[in-house]
Scaffold this motif. Structure first.
Motif, PDB file in Angstrom:
ATOM      1  N   GLN C 170       0.881  -1.073   0.145  1.00 47.99           N
ATOM      2  CA  GLN C 170       0.037   0.055   0.156  1.00 47.99           C
ATOM      3  C   GLN C 170       0.828   1.180  -0.126  1.00 47.99           C
ATOM      4  O   GLN C 170       0.417   2.307  -0.803  1.00 47.99           O
ATOM      5  N   GLY C 173       1.987   2.108  -3.315  1.00 49.47           N
ATOM      6  CA  GLY C 173       0.958   2.498  -4.194  1.00 49.47           C
ATOM      7  C   GLY C 173      -0.333   1.505  -4.284  1.00 49.47           C
ATOM      8  O   GLY C 173      -1.367   1.954  -4.734  1.00 49.47           O
ATOM      9  N   GLY C 174       0.113   0.331  -4.232  1.00 53.00           N
ATOM     10  CA  GLY C 174      -0.822  -0.540  -3.970  1.00 53.00           C
ATOM     11  C   GLY C 174      -1.292  -1.310  -5.168  1.00 53.00           C
ATOM     12  O   GLY C 174      -2.128  -2.258  -5.194  1.00 53.00           O
ATOM     13  N   TYR C 175      -0.789  -0.682  -6.408  1.00 51.83           N
ATOM     14  CA  TYR C 175      -1.317  -1.209  -7.723  1.00 51.83           C
ATOM     15  C   TYR C 175      -0.068  -1.747  -8.382  1.00 51.83           C
ATOM     16  O   TYR C 175       0.752  -0.899  -9.045  1.00 51.83           O
TER      17      TYR C 175
END
Lengths: 359, 359, 359, 359
Positions: C170, C173-175
């Motif tokens: 997370q 950025g988590g992506y």
């Protein structure tokens, strides 16, 4: 190497609701382009809309080849292109930003401020320049993605849909592990949103709709709980099954005029609403509720931030499948039947695909 | 040290629209609280609203002391408190989250999921617990901020307003250097939004309203261009003066039912809308436009993420002044006149302040 | 309901490297706490470290019960607690922030500025307050998560490890859909990082290590490509297999002194480095390279932003399994053998678990 | 309209440390370019570095015109350019990304993965293509910004420096209202960082250096507290004057080998470190400290995300002034004296500017 014919068959928009399949000149790629021999081009709701009534900056009737969801094989490459080779299997996205406006410079090419301005370099295949209901199409390489053999062209033609939903998820932060997610509207984008929420480890995915067949398809895509609004009150169900809290994320893809307000009611305090379907008429929303709940609304357009590349990755890894959505296909000659099948949902049609090079 | 009296004067809500100034017991601070001798408490639009019709989780009539925008001096500290000392000059914010719900654990205490649940620890002074229209008030230390001598109590009482706008700017990303900003509605929050946009180096700040006196105040706060909608078309002006692009950020603070749609029309592609004013009735919005322009809408509530601390910093550095907004003040005995002055904007009133300890 | 005994068995740290299992008083929960009957408590590298040499704000020798990775059953609840009931199966995380410092107010409780300050309310079970190598332990409810029956206690005891890695993801950025991810160091955290990258749809996951058995375990967790540095040059492999570009994300979990520099070399321009392992001695890094490549480095501590709740969700959905890591377990009486097994990796030990209530 | 001569004077790099002012052909703008008559071109530390030892993808000796910080007047425009007109006063930035790599597509053009690849379209004026120590220079329009008459060319030539620092502040989140900021190293970038932190409403700005004259200049730029490390211990001062907490943000611009570690020690838990200066030799850092404090490090390169446009806005509004940094200027003929003045800091030189069209 296969020879590229000087003439090709293409679906040209001759006037409102007047599609005609005719012979036109095969286009040539510019310095940063590739020429694609189109294997599969899918019908999209926006095609139906712009056929009926022209969109912003649409090419003139009589010369406009529609279609923006396609896949095929590279047939020729522009002079500066060494990222692709003839024979590469590829899928496309629609938007090539001008690269020089304030938005493009920040990477927001799907919101290009020079939309439709050909001189400044913007192109949106199938919207402001020619598209993929044709034997060949020209694409700037930024809109082209190599696909592995494991992805069929029919699935690859749908890649912008997955790219669009991924763009939406990235827009809302991209991290939904353990979150409660509601998807309203089991159309193609809604169904894919279910699949993406599942793939990204959401806690519970609710799918809200009116037709049992589509809700069943939603289960296939990963929905944990489907709610047919003709049988249950979705607000009540969601409130109860989220411990009274509401959803962390509501994806509104129904395009229904009551959709935005319903999404607000389903949302928790500090929840997020992602809009991927839009009603044509003005929709009434209780903004005080948005304020009381401190809700953010994200309206997205297109498949930004190169998410189609991420889409190819997900498909190639088998993390989601779009094949269940590719329900029907037709040769180019039957393009009108394809559109009719799509708009009237004949035979439970979800996505309908045309094969321009199929005899 | 001054002795704290057992009884104090306070403004108690006895029923709808029934304010009464009466003697009540002076409250005592809990282990993490301070007792504040209130010097100044400002009237807010939400006070007017909850006096008229009770808000969620409001204390019962006959015991509810209203007021959430106040400042004063620490008179006593709770047993665990060493962050404050008796005599400290302080300003407050309203919300103390439960600290244990999903939202609070992420720092989103203004969106506490246990709003109004006293057992679980949530408190919102002046909303769900007693507030500052009284000689003394108890606050959890999280809601208390030391202020330097350079900040007058009248200005300090308005700190939640600045905290709220800063929270809004942080919500939309916090970085507006060189951006085109439109503020709609020159109420207190709108005027402060102008000041914050200015302080954070926006390129051009447009202020849209209907009253010339308020628009003039907007110039004082930093507006570069004021637009009286009775004289000019704000959409036309903004489009022209942003090179046809529209605003990077629209702050809608008018609360007008046409506000959200107007904000969408003023926004550029990929623009942001920050809502700080909310119409009571449902507002119609063209969501297709939001989609075409890829617009995000941020509805905020309260003064989250400790932005009141940032507000104190800005005021102490002189980066913004709220004093021009503090147009009127009254002793506690005249609290009804204070409310009347505020609601009827008598004498051009913007913010009206009550001094509970003024004889 | 089972009766809670006045005395219990617990592992007390009597001095450096002096663990003693002895009878102590069973603790009582405060108003916001629960009492947990501990089923399983895992040995962590930080336990080994603080046994050897005391950490910041550690309780005095003779009274300090160590252990921060545990799971069990709620035996009693504090007076304000209605979120849990006696009998609930639960897992814990270590840190309860003070809730009143600048960091906690923003939700960053694992970086509490009052670390170790009991008066102000901070608690870190097993670090600054008593922990879980005992029959019973007291936890603030913020550190407690219900788990379904499908999660075994042995796996639940490892939940902070997954929470920590999720917090790391997370943080960056988590992506990571479609991203190239390298994990350096196949320890417990590294192996879990592989699993999380896989679950979140990374394109290709490289795992770099020195022991084939651990690299094999990495394949089980989802690694696409393992690199034994004794056999291959990881920089060369990664550069080649990422098309010359380098990794989007490097997770450095080896704690090796050459780890940070190696991570920089593996990274692409605009890449991210997530640090979850830390060398004790200063590590030399070519910062010019970081600059040339515009790299960000994220050093994380703990399992912040309530990611243990997200961890429970992932485990309950079967999106990752920690069971392969739970290689050994012992009754409380054998706690020293448990530590020895862990530190010397006897029998290929990865995570070693103690059962305090096992006869 | 002034006639453009076929030949011009330019500073050409003939070999290591061999600058020669000679006559060369005046370049012509491509379809998306403008031709700029250069008024002012500043000397940068990177010029000094690449003159000494060639950088990545540098043009060959004998043809390479150096200089990347310049400003002037548009003399001609490319065929597709309608954003600029002959006569426009403009400033430039260095990097034009290829627009087609993974990084450029996300807006990260300063981290272009095709750096130095002319065929694929990347250009970095003064680094991989010709620059501004010449009477004329060609720039892609993305690297050109109109400036108002109120900005002198000498100040405009420094705009990349401000753009770089703004990019850094945007990278760390862009919102520093009320934050404690430390800047280490009062070079040009450090001094501008002080000014930007001030403009964006930081609470207190500490500037750390060794020379009193530069620290005095720091006060002019907005530093609240200067620390001469020869006289005071910066760690002690910062710890004391931040209430024992440390800095929210440390901008390391000294490039000293001890800089990164010092920055970590100055940082609070959950603090951020922005690197804009880089030591050439490896620097030792205590990564355990980074971990314990949960610190993020952001290494940036260039002036990304169109922050030069934001820089023009700040300058035109008078929110920061770069004029105090423009200490010396010379005509083109004296370019060697200009470099000597810069590198040896003759007469307290900070930035030294060359006027290529000055007789």
């Amino acid at each position: 190497m296969e020879k590229i014919p000087k003439k090709m068959q293409a679906v040209v928009l001759m006037g409102p609701n007047q599609l005609e399949t005719k012979e036109v000149e095969t286009p040539s790629p510019g310095p940063q382009d590739v020429l694609i021999k189109v294997n599969a081009c899918a019908v999209c709701g926006s095609d139906v809309s712009l056929i009926e009534k022209p969109w912003e900056a649409q090419p003139p009737y009589g010369s406009f080849i529609i279609g923006h969801e396609y896949a095929g094989t590279v047939s020729a490459v522009g002079e500066t292109v060494d990222e692709f080779e003839v024979g590469d299997r590829v899928a496309v996205e629609a938007s090539y930003g001008c690269g020089r406006c304030r938005n493009c410079r920040h990477g927001n090419y799907t919101a290009c401020l020079n939309y439709g301005n050909l001189k400044r370099g913007h192109r949106a295949n199938g919207f402001t320049t020619n598209g993929g209901f044709a034997q060949y199409a020209v694409n700037h390489i930024n809109t082209v993605h190599k696909i592995p053999d494991s992805i069929e062209f029919n699935e690859a033609a749908l890649i912008t849909n997955l790219g669009c939903i991924l763009y939406g998820f990235q827009t809302i932060g991209g991290y939904v592990v353990g979150d409660q997610v509601v998807v309203v509207g089991p159309g193609p984008l809604g169904l894919i949103a279910v699949g993406v929420a599942k793939a990204l480890c959401a806690e519970k995915i609710f799918l809200v709709g009116t037709r049992d067949s589509r809700l069943e398809m939603g289960k296939t895509m990963g929905a944990d709980r489907v709610i047919n609004v003709n049988e249950e009150d979705p607000l009540k169900v969601i409130r109860e099954e989220t411990n009274g809290i509401g959803a962390d994320l509501v994806v509104e893809s129904s395009g229904n005029v009551r959709g935005p307000q319903m999404a607000a009611e389903m949302s928790k305090r500090m929840g997020k609403i992602l809009l991927v379907g839009y009603p044509e008429e003005p929709a009434a929303v209780n903004f005080s509720l948005l304020g009381m709940r401190n809700i953010n609304i994200y309206a997205i357009r297109g498949e930004g931030w190169a998410n189609c590349a991420r889409a190819v990755s997900m498909l190639s890894k088998g993390r989601i499948s779009l094949m269940p959505l590719a329900t029907h296909s037709f040769p180019l000659a039957n393009v009108k039947e394809a559109f009719k099948t799509f708009t009237e949902r004949i035979g439970g049609a979800i996505k309908v695909i045309v094969h321009p090079n199929e005899v």
